[in-house]
Scaffold this motif. Structure first.
Motif, mmCIF file in Angstrom:
data_model
loop_
_atom_site.group_PDB
_atom_site.id
_atom_site.type_symbol
_atom_site.label_atom_id
_atom_site.label_comp_id
_atom_site.label_asym_id
_atom_site.label_seq_id
_atom_site.Cartn_x
_atom_site.Cartn_y
_atom_site.Cartn_z
ATOM 1 N N PRO A 4 -2.327 3.585 14.861
ATOM 2 C CA PRO A 4 -2.352 4.496 13.710
ATOM 3 C C PRO A 4 -1.023 5.207 13.495
ATOM 4 O O PRO A 4 -0.583 5.385 12.362
ATOM 5 N N GLN A 5 -0.364 5.616 14.589
ATOM 6 C CA GLN A 5 0.931 6.285 14.452
ATOM 7 C C GLN A 5 1.987 5.322 13.944
ATOM 8 O O GLN A 5 2.809 5.680 13.107
ATOM 9 N N ARG A 6 1.953 4.101 14.440
ATOM 10 C CA ARG A 6 2.918 3.094 14.003
ATOM 11 C C ARG A 6 2.854 2.902 12.493
ATOM 12 O O ARG A 6 3.863 2.749 11.836
ATOM 13 N N TRP A 7 1.662 2.922 11.954
ATOM 14 C CA TRP A 7 1.481 2.673 10.523
ATOM 15 C C TRP A 7 1.317 3.962 9.729
ATOM 16 O O TRP A 7 1.088 3.919 8.526
ATOM 17 N N ASN A 8 1.390 5.118 10.397
ATOM 18 C CA ASN A 8 1.248 6.410 9.727
ATOM 19 C C ASN A 8 -0.111 6.555 9.032
ATOM 20 O O ASN A 8 -0.201 6.937 7.866
ATOM 21 N N ILE A 9 -1.179 6.223 9.764
ATOM 22 C CA ILE A 9 -2.545 6.312 9.244
ATOM 23 C C ILE A 9 -3.159 7.618 9.712
ATOM 24 O O ILE A 9 -3.154 7.919 10.904
ATOM 25 N N ASP A 10 -3.674 8.382 8.775
ATOM 26 C CA ASP A 10 -4.347 9.646 9.095
ATOM 27 C C ASP A 10 -5.705 9.330 9.725
ATOM 28 O O ASP A 10 -6.527 8.655 9.108
ATOM 29 N N PRO A 11 -5.971 9.805 10.953
ATOM 30 C CA PRO A 11 -7.256 9.505 11.591
ATOM 31 C C PRO A 11 -8.433 10.261 10.978
ATOM 32 O O PRO A 11 -9.581 9.962 11.275
ATOM 33 N N GLU A 12 -8.155 11.239 10.117
ATOM 34 C CA GLU A 12 -9.232 12.007 9.486
ATOM 35 C C GLU A 12 -9.543 11.429 8.104
ATOM 36 O O GLU A 12 -8.645 11.183 7.314
ATOM 37 N N PRO A 13 -10.823 11.232 7.818
ATOM 38 C CA PRO A 13 -11.188 10.616 6.535
ATOM 39 C C PRO A 13 -11.192 11.609 5.383
ATOM 40 O O PRO A 13 -11.265 12.819 5.581
ATOM 41 N N LYS A 14 -11.123 11.050 4.175
ATOM 42 C CA LYS A 14 -11.395 11.813 2.963
ATOM 43 C C LYS A 14 -12.846 11.531 2.610
ATOM 44 O O LYS A 14 -13.319 10.406 2.763
ATOM 45 N N GLU A 15 -13.549 12.559 2.138
ATOM 46 C CA GLU A 15 -14.938 12.350 1.725
ATOM 47 C C GLU A 15 -14.998 12.235 0.213
ATOM 48 O O GLU A 15 -14.453 13.063 -0.506
ATOM 49 N N TRP A 30 -10.636 6.079 4.927
ATOM 50 C CA TRP A 30 -9.356 6.183 5.592
ATOM 51 C C TRP A 30 -8.381 5.288 4.835
ATOM 52 O O TRP A 30 -8.561 4.064 4.785
ATOM 53 N N GLU A 31 -7.357 5.889 4.248
ATOM 54 C CA GLU A 31 -6.352 5.132 3.495
ATOM 55 C C GLU A 31 -5.469 4.338 4.457
ATOM 56 O O GLU A 31 -5.023 4.862 5.477
ATOM 57 N N LEU A 32 -5.221 3.097 4.099
ATOM 58 C CA LEU A 32 -4.395 2.210 4.903
ATOM 59 C C LEU A 32 -3.150 1.813 4.122
ATOM 60 O O LEU A 32 -3.170 1.793 2.887
ATOM 61 N N PRO A 33 -2.086 1.435 4.818
ATOM 62 C CA PRO A 33 -0.904 0.945 4.120
ATOM 63 C C PRO A 33 -1.206 -0.384 3.421
ATOM 64 O O PRO A 33 -2.067 -1.147 3.868
ATOM 65 N N VAL A 34 -0.506 -0.657 2.341
ATOM 66 C CA VAL A 34 -0.667 -1.943 1.664
ATOM 67 C C VAL A 34 0.638 -2.743 1.753
ATOM 68 O O VAL A 34 0.998 -3.479 0.839
ATOM 69 N N THR A 35 1.305 -2.601 2.887
ATOM 70 C CA THR A 35 2.525 -3.354 3.126
ATOM 71 C C THR A 35 2.186 -4.732 3.695
ATOM 72 O O THR A 35 1.140 -4.914 4.336
ATOM 73 N N LYS A 36 3.078 -5.661 3.484
ATOM 74 C CA LYS A 36 2.887 -7.025 3.984
ATOM 75 C C LYS A 36 2.644 -7.030 5.495
ATOM 76 O O LYS A 36 1.692 -7.655 5.976
#
Length: 193
Positions: A4-15, A30-36
């Motif tokens: 998650p840190q490598r990709w800068n993913i927030d571990p807390e969700p949006k409701e 949980w928003e994810l990157p859309v990079t290749k």
């Protein structure tokens, strides 16, 4: 480095409020990157390690495809901005994961614009569905993945009693990609309304 840190993913969700089938009232997203690089790593992991438990396909107005893999992927390839996942004699599918640095009018609608991991909750805040979704630049579904559900059998009928071990895929994916430990919340649901 932790995923998650490598990709800068927030571990807390949006409701997000959701009205849907089975009494779903909320979605945690949980928003994810859309990079290749991220998308190739994510799809390779999920299809190599969890193919036998996934249901997948696009969700479009009026249709939801929930296809199961007959066998594991035979190979992955990336060409022309598309990731292709092959299933030997079981066919293959393509997902646009990249494009030229200078987007073109032709390509931009095909590229992924958003990807999430989600957990759907009832009004009582009990989880009933776990999965992943990705949309293109026009906001149309490219693919949805549904992780094994403790309330459903492999034949898509209701389980008489929840099979909590079916959360193993969700727990493995949320641990690896979101940095989340298993949660007791996931075992509070009672199934679909």
């Amino acid at each position: 480095m932790d995923m998650p840190q490598r990709w800068n993913i927030d571990p807390e969700p949006k409701e997000i409020k959701a009205g849907g089938c089975g009494g779903v009232a909320l979605r945690q997203e949980w928003e994810l990157p859309v990079t290749k690089d991220f998308l190739i790593a994510f799809f390779t992991d999920v299809f190599e390690n969890h193919w036998h438990e996934l249901r997948y396909g696009p969700l479009v107005p009026g249709a939801a495809y929930e296809i199961m893999c007959a066998a594991g992927p035979s190979r992955f390839s990336v060409s022309g901005g598309y990731l292709t996942i092959f299933f030997s004699k079981g066919g293959h599918f393509h997902l646009c994961v990249d494009g030229p640095e200078e987007p073109t009018e032709h390509l931009e609608p095909r590229r992924p614009s958003r990807a999430i991991i989600f957990r759907a909750l009832t009004r009582e805040r009990h989880p009933v569905t776990w999965g992943f979704e990705m949309w293109n630049g026009k906001g149309m579904s490219m693919i949805a993945l549904f992780f094994p559900n403790p309330f459903l059998t492999d034949e898509d009928t209701n389980e008489p009693e929840p099979k909590w071990e079916r959360l193993n895929t969700w727990r493995a994916i949320s641990k690896k990609w979101l940095g989340r430990e298993p949660e007791t919340l996931d075992e509070q649901g009672r199934g679909f309304a």
